[in-house]
Each structure stands twice: as structure tokens, then as C-alpha cells.
Scaffold this motif. Structure first.
Motif, mmCIF file in Angstrom:
data_model
loop_
_atom_site.group_PDB
_atom_site.id
_atom_site.type_symbol
_atom_site.label_atom_id
_atom_site.label_comp_id
_atom_site.label_asym_id
_atom_site.label_seq_id
_atom_site.Cartn_x
_atom_site.Cartn_y
_atom_site.Cartn_z
ATOM 1 N N UNK B 17 0.860 -1.186 0.000
ATOM 2 C CA UNK B 17 0.000 0.000 0.000
ATOM 3 C C UNK B 17 0.892 1.230 0.000
ATOM 4 N N UNK B 18 0.514 2.199 -0.822
ATOM 5 C CA UNK B 18 1.236 3.462 -0.850
ATOM 6 C C UNK B 18 1.111 4.127 0.523
ATOM 7 N N UNK B 19 2.242 4.562 1.088
ATOM 8 C CA UNK B 19 2.207 5.094 2.461
ATOM 9 C C UNK B 19 1.283 6.299 2.589
ATOM 10 N N UNK B 20 1.361 7.227 1.648
ATOM 11 C CA UNK B 20 0.592 8.474 1.782
ATOM 12 C C UNK B 20 -0.851 8.336 1.319
ATOM 13 N N UNK B 21 -1.073 7.515 0.295
ATOM 14 C CA UNK B 21 -2.416 7.393 -0.263
ATOM 15 C C UNK B 21 -3.169 6.184 0.260
ATOM 16 N N UNK B 22 -2.452 5.130 0.576
ATOM 17 C CA UNK B 22 -3.092 3.899 1.015
ATOM 18 C C UNK B 22 -3.476 2.981 -0.126
ATOM 19 N N UNK B 23 -3.409 3.471 -1.371
ATOM 20 C CA UNK B 23 -3.795 2.638 -2.522
ATOM 21 C C UNK B 23 -2.932 1.382 -2.620
ATOM 22 N N UNK B 24 -3.544 0.301 -3.135
ATOM 23 C CA UNK B 24 -2.765 -0.910 -3.388
ATOM 24 C C UNK B 24 -1.909 -0.671 -4.626
ATOM 25 N N UNK B 69 6.176 2.884 0.952
ATOM 26 C CA UNK B 69 5.036 1.970 0.997
ATOM 27 C C UNK B 69 4.988 1.299 2.370
ATOM 28 N N UNK B 70 3.855 0.642 2.640
ATOM 29 C CA UNK B 70 3.728 -0.203 3.834
ATOM 30 C C UNK B 70 3.120 -1.534 3.425
ATOM 31 N N UNK B 71 3.259 -2.501 4.306
ATOM 32 C CA UNK B 71 2.599 -3.792 4.129
ATOM 33 C C UNK B 71 2.930 -4.417 2.765
ATOM 34 N N UNK B 94 -7.950 -7.628 -3.181
ATOM 35 C CA UNK B 94 -7.060 -6.462 -3.182
ATOM 36 C C UNK B 94 -6.802 -5.962 -4.600
#
Lengths: 556, 118, 173
Positions: B17-24, B69-71, B94
Motif C-alpha cells: 500500500x502506498x504510504x501516503x495514499x493507502x492505494x494498493x 510503501x507499507x505492508x 485487493x
């Protein structure tokens, strides 16, 4: 309802500034993701499957029309034009961007709202009876207590890094509509049998999740003025002695279970006795200050029942049905507490669009002293409705698809977001709810079945309260496909009970048939006027089990 | 710092997931290109051998450390009509979006038409 | 390891001893298991501190509090909040010496630690490097007052409201 004073206002504004700073420090690497995660969670920010999610606190489920309009605005400006009301009386948005969340929090602060402690291992947003202040069976309004606890628990220096989340619910009525026995602490305002003084009956150690338990009473009657000191004593014992070696054993219910309710009570009472109460408790003037905000509105003097309402009901059977099913008895003559169902056919349970939120806000302004409640069953309530206005409200709601006459019935299903949104889920919930709704869409049949609560969770954490559903459905993963376990006999009221598993898990497409069979047993076996849960209690699980197993093509 | 979890069976793609947006987002790029993130699952780079999987894991570790990114983790896929499709239903959601809302998420082209490369 | 208090970085005047032997250290910090053996060696000029795990029973610790000048509570992880309650216990039992939190706390917990009765924080080097002291001092003041009474802030919100009410009454009379 409660209004912020200068201190509350500054506190919430500073909290927004703090979060903005935390986001900046996450981006520059000062905070690792592991460090940032609990900080964002304590502000209601999750990372879900497709996006971040923001859970906004609606303390004890009480909202003003102004606040609801602001939520509608946020939904449009920063999300996808809808929000989801949760089983903890909160609202969550499914698509916000982390970069926008500080701005969203500013907008919330503008209307005295926040996301503080809607997640994380801390004392969560306090819940209460959604008919608080208007219910006929009420001894005392639980909201002043809930507001006092909201303030006391906010950014608590000692209890912000607990072993696990901690949920408190308050009711002031005889009938429990706040599921207090399934909370870490459940508070019930009651009159002392001898003195008549109002105090708290305190239960500890209830909870759903992996190990469902019903709370145990640790104090029959705590004087109201001692509340904060007693809560501090409970929290200190839990914070020090709750298990931290296993996340699934970290809730206070496990501590109470392992050492026994008696020993737990002894430790709490020992700590409580040692505490200097006057230096911890709120002074009576502060409690009065808070309580004054919850004074009832200026009711009109009306006859007990409205003749206008009776005439409209006689002329319009669909309206009559809705007016009977979706209203609750009210303290004030001629008034009613109206539940607006967020469970219309084909919609995700608890979802509302920004347009629907605005409509409800408008109706609340016109007909309900600008106040709205959110129920743990994911519906909305207009608490101060004149009976004679019901028809006009029904017409307005109908235009927006919000006039479903199903409150408390089989299609009024509680469901968590499940695997359609949630990163923790093991299976989907929403499509299961929709399939059952579709199966029982016939209004006459639904009416014939009567009161029946179906509750669906998409994982063992039980946000959908499946354990206390008359029929509970738990979605799990079994060998790469979604599998649904069905429980029977749960109860979320003052007769709190945990449901029992009927048999092996079913694939999604077989769930409506299984529910049909269970309902069939009830309809065949019930005696005159007997509700579903009463029949289950009387005849036991066996007849349901055999019907279920005939039908079940279990997930092999 | 969250590490990249254990490697699944191959073939696999890398998502996060994009860190700032959260998008996959999905790791994308050819054998010679530098790896970049894309929001389009159809463009995900498929690792078919251990060497390729190692490259994706190193990229994930660097991107996590770089706070972009995260996750981030590898997901095992099968190839359907030339595009990678996760084997597990959770990861399939997802790459699609909520099943009850076909109008939302990647299945509705969210973030894809207007931004092939993140 | 870096040490800071509410005003910023400070020099650590304490010397850790592995076991009960405190020799002629003027300020000796001994592990909890060694304390019973170390205490009898203490001369009049020496001061003793102890490092306790956050699982120590207050019933045991309170017996020696009066002989201690410093208690350091170990935080195995920032997410383990037992130390906050232990600090309250220690202060509630009348300890007036230095109370130290030792472990990987984060800047965002600074205000909480001070409110629960800690005087100083001892950080691992890596954490102090990632979150320099300026961040700690900034984080300390981001929320000016909380709601809780009994946590070291006489200007907590409830007491400020009470004071405002009292002032109103004076004015009214």
C-alpha cells in the motif's frame, strides 16, 4: 447534547496538531511503521485492504444534525460519498488518504468531533443505550456518565498502552440495549433496593472475539461520585496484570477468568481503598455541569396517542406497518423514538450515502430537535419525534430509500464490513447479509417471523457480534474458500447469552437455505405469540441441529 | 521495521500500500527497466524463479525502508489471459475492490486509467 | 545510553553494577535481583538505585523504597504500558526519589511518562538518534492539559473548570 467548552475545544485542536506532527515524523523516518501504527490507530486510522480507513468517534452514539452534515461533507470531499455506521455507534470512511486525514480531523474539530481512541490498545469510545434520555424504562440518563468517561479516558497518561483494547458501555434502563454484558466494563445505573439512591452496578470481563464471555458483576452498587476512582482501580489492576504474552489472551475477560471474579474484585477493591478518591473523582459540580447538557428538550403537551397518526395508519397499511415496527415507547406523551433502518434491501448494512445523511439531518432539524442517535445495530434514531409527524417523515424517508419497516426483524442484519474492506477479515460478511435479506424480502413473511436478530462477523474478532445474535454467522477460511459457521441462541440483552454452534461450516451459497431451515423449525414449533429466541430456549438446540444437518453440505 | 514476510510459492507478484495514499500498488517493470510501483494489477511484474523473487524482495525492503510503501509482500498468482491473478481470494479482492460495490476500486478502474505508473 | 528529563538531555551520574558489589561507587545502580545483597553494603555517603522489571510486585518493592534514591523501571517495548502503572504505584507509596523509565519509549509517550511520575527517560542509542531530543521536547507540550486529576498537572481541565466555577461564585457574591 453535550457542547465543548474552551478546554474541550483546545484539547481536540491540539490532538489534531499532534497527529499532523506524527504523520510528518512518519514520513521523515523519525517514526517507524511499527511505532506509527499504534499512534494512528489511536486516532482511528487503519490500513485496510484497499485503502486507509478512518473511524470517527460518535460518543455514546449521539449526533447533532450539524455534525451529521459535516460527515456528509467529508464523505463527499475526501471519500466516495458514503460512510459506514458500526456496531460501536461510530462512523467509518473506507477510502481516505493519509495525506488528507489531518484536514479531515480539522473539519471534525469544527463540529466538536474527533477520531480519538476509536482503535488501539486503549479505552475505546464509550457506548450507551441509543434511547438514552427518552426510553420509558429508564432509571437515569446514561449519557452524562458516558461523557464523563469519554473525557476521563481521553489520552489517559497511564492507560494508553494497555495489553489490549478496552470497551466500556453504559445503560440506565431496565432493558439492556447497549450489550453491556459483552463489554470489558459494563455500567448499569440502578436504584439501591434499600436507600433508593442511584449508583452503578459494575460488570467486568465481558467480551466477544475468540473467547466470548459474559461480564461478571464486581460491584452491586457503587456511589456515583466514586466512579472515576473505581475505574482507575480496575484499569490499574488490568494494566499491570493483564496478559501480554498472547494477543488472544490479553483482554481483561481472560484475567478475570484465570484468577476468578472474586480474586479480581478483591484486587480492585484493595486498589480502590488505597486510592485517594477526592483527588481523582470529578467533583459533583462538574458532574452536574455535564448532566445539564442532557436536559430533555421542551416537549409540547400532547395526548398520549395521536389521532392524526391513527387516521394515517388506518388509511395506509404500509405506513402503519413501518410506524409500528420502527418506533419505541417514549417518556413524553405523544412522542416516539423513531428508528431509521439502514438495512434496505441490497445495501451494505449500516452504510449511508452523503445525500442520505443530509436528508436525515434535515428531518432531525424539522422534527427531532436536531438530534440523531446511532445504534449498535447500525441504524439511526430520531429520539424526539411527535407521533403526529411520523407520516410526513415516512414520506420523506421513502424518497431516499430509507423507509424499510424491518427494525428488529430478520432483514435488520448486523454485519461487519468483512473481507470486502477489512484487512483482518477471513471471509466476506456483506454479500451474506444481502443474500439473506433477498431470501426474506417478502414483508408479510418477515412480519410473520417476527423479532429475530441475525448477526454476521467476517472473522473471529466478532465486530458483527455474531456470538450474541439469535442466529450468528461467522465467516472463516477453510481450505482456500469462505466458510460460514452458524450459531444459535445468542442474546444481546439483559438475558445475555453466547450462541452455540449448530454444525460444520457452510459455503456462502448454502447459508440462506440453512437460515430458512432454522426459521422453518421455529415456525413449526412455536406456540402462540412466542418469539424466535423464546422458542429456541424452550425446545433447545436439538431440533434445529437435525434440520440444519439435513441441509448442510458442509465445506469438506 | 516491518520486514518482508516469507516467500510464497512462485509465480508471484509484489504488492503493497502506498504510504501516503493507502492505494494498493504493484511492483512493475521489465527485466531491464528499473522497478516502479503501479496501481494497475495487470502490469504487475511476475517473478517465476527465485532470482526474480529475490529482486522483488530487495525492492520491497528498500521501499519499506524509504518510507514510500507499507505492508509489502509477495503474493502467489496464476496467469489468466496473460495477466497475473492471485490464487487466494483475499488477495484477489485487493486487486479488484469490494465485491458488493463493483463501482468502486480497481475493478472500476480506480487510479488506473489516469495513472498507469504511481 | 542517552538520558533526558523534562528540560532536555542530561548527564547520567549513575553507574550500573552488574551484581551486588557496589565498591565505592557514589551512585550505584543495581539490578533488582542483587538489591537485597547490595543494600547492607551501602555507606552513609553512597546512594543506591535499582533497575526493576515492570513485573515487580509493589508489595515487595515498597519495603525498600525508603532506602533508594532512584528507581529505574524497565520498558521492554514502548507498547508495554505496565511501567506507567508501576510508576503510579511507586509514587502512591510515597517515593520521592528519582523515577526513571528505561527502554525504547517514543517521544509521543514523553508527556504520559512525566504525568505518571517519571522524572527521566533513558533511551537506547538507536532510538535517541532517530528521535532527537528536540522531538521529545516538542512532543511534551503538544497537548497542554489533560482531563485526568491526580497526574501531576494541577491545571488539568477538571480542576481548571472547578477554579473557574469558584471564581464565578466569588464574583456573584
Amino acid at each position: 447534547m453535550y457542547r465543548y467548552d474552551e478546554f474541550d475545544e483546545r484539547f481536540v485542536r491540539e490532538r489534531v496538531g499532534q497527529f499532523r506532527d506524527q504523520v510528518a515524523r512518519r514520513l521523515d523516518g523519525s517514526l517507524t511503521e511499527d511505532e506509527f501504527k499504534p499512534l494512528r490507530l489511536k486516532n482511528g486510522v487503519y490500513l485496510q485492504l484497499h485503502a486507509y480507513m478512518l473511524r470517527i468517534a460518535i460518543p455514546y452514539g449521539t449526533l447533532s444534525s450539524r455534525q451529521l452534515r459535516q460527515l456528509a461533507l467529508i464523505g463527499e470531499r475526501y471519500d466516495r460519498g458514503y460512510g459506514h455506521f458500526t456496531t460501536r455507534q461510530n462512523l467509518q470512511f473506507n477510502w481516505p488518504k493519509l495525506r488528507d486525514i489531518p484536514a479531515i480531523l480539522d473539519l471534525l474539530a469544527d463540529v466538536e468531533m474527533h477520531g480519538i481512541q476509536t482503535s488501539g490498545n486503549c479505552i475505546r469510545n464509550v457506548t450507551a443505550d441509543h434511547f438514552a434520555g427518552v426510553a420509558q424504562d429508564e432509571i437515569e440518563d446514561p449519557r452524562p456518565t458516558a461523557e464523563l468517561i469519554r473525557q476521563w479516558s481521553s489520552l489517559h497518561p497511564e492507560f494508553s498502552y494497555l495489553p489490549r483494547k478496552f470497551k466500556i458501555a453504559v445503560t440506565g434502563a431496565e432493558h439492556d440495549r447497549a450489550v453491556i454484558k459483552a463489554h470489558d466494563i459494563g455500567l448499569r445505573l440502578r436504584r439501591h433496593p434499600d436507600t433508593g439512591a442511584v449508583g452503578y452496578e459494575i460488570s467486568v470481563g465481558g467480551g466477544l472475539g475468540r473467547t466470548p464471555m459474559i461480564g461478571k458483576v464486581v460491584r452491586d452498587h457503587l456511589p456515583k461520585g466514586d466512579l472515576l476512582a473505581y475505574l482507575e482501580a480496575i484499569m490499574r489492576v488490568y494494566n499491570l496484570e493483564g496478559r501480554r504474552d498472547n494477543k488472544y489472551k490479553a483482554r481483561v475477560k481472560i484475567l478475570v477468568h484465570e484468577i476468578g471474579a472474586e480474586e479480581f474484585t478483591r484486587r480492585v477493591e484493595e486498589e480502590f481503598a488505597r486510592l485517594d478518591g477526592p483527588s481523582v473523582n470529578a467533583d459533583p459540580a462538574e458532574v452536574e455541569r455535564i448532566a445539564a447538557y442532557f436536559a430533555p428538550p421542551a416537549y409540547e403537551t400532547l395526548p398520549e396517542t395521536s389521532r392524526t397518526l391513527d387516521a394515517m395508519k388506518a388509511a395506509n397499511p404500509a405506513f402503519a406497518r413501518w410506524a409500528e415496527v420502527n418506533t419505541a415507547p417514549h417518556k413524553a406523551p405523544g412522542y416516539t423514538a423513531l428508528t431509521i433502518s439502514l438495512k434496505p434491501l441490497g445495501q451494505a448494512p449500516g452504510d449511508a450515502t452523503s445525500d442520505q445523511m443530509r436528508l436525515v439531518a434535515d428531518i432531525a432539524d424539522e422534527f427531532s430537535h436536531s438530534e440523531i442517535r446511532v445504534t449498535h445495530a447500525q441504524n439511526l434514531v430520531l429520539p424526539y419525534v411527535r407521533q403526529r409527524d411520523l407520516f410526513a417523515i415516512w414520506q420523506r424517508l421513502g424518497e431516499a430509500g430509507l423507509a424499510s419497516a424491518n427494525v428488529g426483524l430478520i432483514t435488520d442484519i448486523i454485519a461487519c464490513p468483512g473481507l470486502d474492506y477489512c484487512a483482518l477479515a477471513t471471509a466476506r460478511s456483506i454479500p451474506i447479509a444481502q443474500a439473506i435479506q433477498q431470501r426474506f424480502a417478502d414483508a408479510a413473511r418477515e412480519a410473520e417471523i417476527g423479532a429475530l436478530n441475525i448477526k454476521i462477523s467476517g472473522c473471529i474478532n466478532a465486530c458483527g457480534h455474531h456470538h450474541v445474535g439469535h442466529i450468528g454467522i461467522l465467516g472463516l477460511e477453510k481450505r482456500g474458500i469462505e466458510s460460514y459457521q452458524i450459531t444459535l441462541g445468542g442474546d444481546a440483552t439483559e438475558n445475555a447469552a453466547i450462541g452455540e454452534i449448530l454444525g460444520p461450516g457452510l459455503p456462502a451459497e448454502e447459508v440462506p437455505d440453512a437460515i430458512e431451515r432454522i426459521v422453518g423449525v421455529y415456525l413449526a414449533q412455536r406456540v402462540e405469540g412466542e418469539s424466535f429466541i423464546d422458542t429456541v430456549r424452550r425446545i433447545g438446540l436439538a431440533p434445529f441441529k437435525s434440520a440444519f444437518q439435513e441441509a448442510a453440505h458442509a465445506v469438506a | 521495521m516491518a520486514a518482508v514476510p516469507k516467500r510464497p510459492p512462485l509465480p508471484a507478484i509484489l504488492l503493497a500500500n502506498d504510504l501516503l495514499d493507502g492505494d494498493v500498488v504493484f511492483a512493475s517493470g521489465g527485466a531491464t527497466d528499473a522497478i516502479v510501483w503501479t496501481r494497475d494489477p495487470a502490469l504487475a511484474l511476475v517473478a517465476t524463479d527465485d532470482a526474480a523473487a529475490t529482486v522483488l524482495e530487495s525492492f520491497a525492503a528498500a521501499e519499506l525502508a524509504g518510507n514510500r510503501v507499507v505492508d509489502a509482500y509477495l503474493v502467489d498468482v496464476e496467469i489468466q489471459s496473460g495477466a497475473p491473478v492471485p490464487r487466494h481470494f483475499r488477495e484477489r479482492f485487493k486487486t479488484l475492490g469490494p465485491s458488493n460495490r463493483p463501482d468502486l476500486g480497481k475493478q472500476a478502474g480506480d487510479g488506473i486509467e489516469n495513472g498507469r505508473r504511481a | 545510553m542517552p538520558l533526558l528529563d523534562r528540560n532536555g538531555t542530561k548527564i547520567d551520574a549513575w553507574t550500573r553494577s552488574e551484581g551486588p558489589a557496589i565498591g565505592n561507587l557514589s551512585q550505584a545502580l543495581v539490578p533488582w535481583e542483587a538489591l537485597a545483597e547490595a543494600l547492607p553494603q551501602k555507606t552513609r555517603d553512597q546512594r543506591i538505585g535499582v533497575i526493576v522489571p515492570n513485573t515487580v510486585r509493589i508489595a515487595e518493592l515498597k519495603l525498600v523504597l525508603r532506602q533508594l534514591s532512584l528507581v529505574a523501571v524497565a520498558f521492554p517495548a514502548y507498547s508495554d504500558g505496565r511501567g506507567f502503572s508501576l510508576a503510579k504505584h511507586i509514587r502512591n507509596h510515597g517515593f520521592t526519589g528519582t523515577l526513571r523509565a528505561s527502554g525504547p519509549l517514543i517521544a509521543d509517550q514523553f508527556a504520559y511518562a512525566l504525568s505518571c511520575g517519571f522524572d527521566e527517560i533513558e533511551l537506547p542509542d538507536t532510538l535517541a538518534a532517530r528521535q532527537p531530543v528536540e522531538q521529545w521536547l516538542k512532543a511534551r507540550d503538544l497537548i497542554s492539559h489533560g482531563y485526568q486529576r491526580g497526574y501531576g498537572d494541577s491545571r488539568n481541565i477538571l480542576d481548571q473548570r472547578r477554579a473557574a466555577r469558584a471564581a464565578d461564585q466569588v464574583r456573584a457574591s
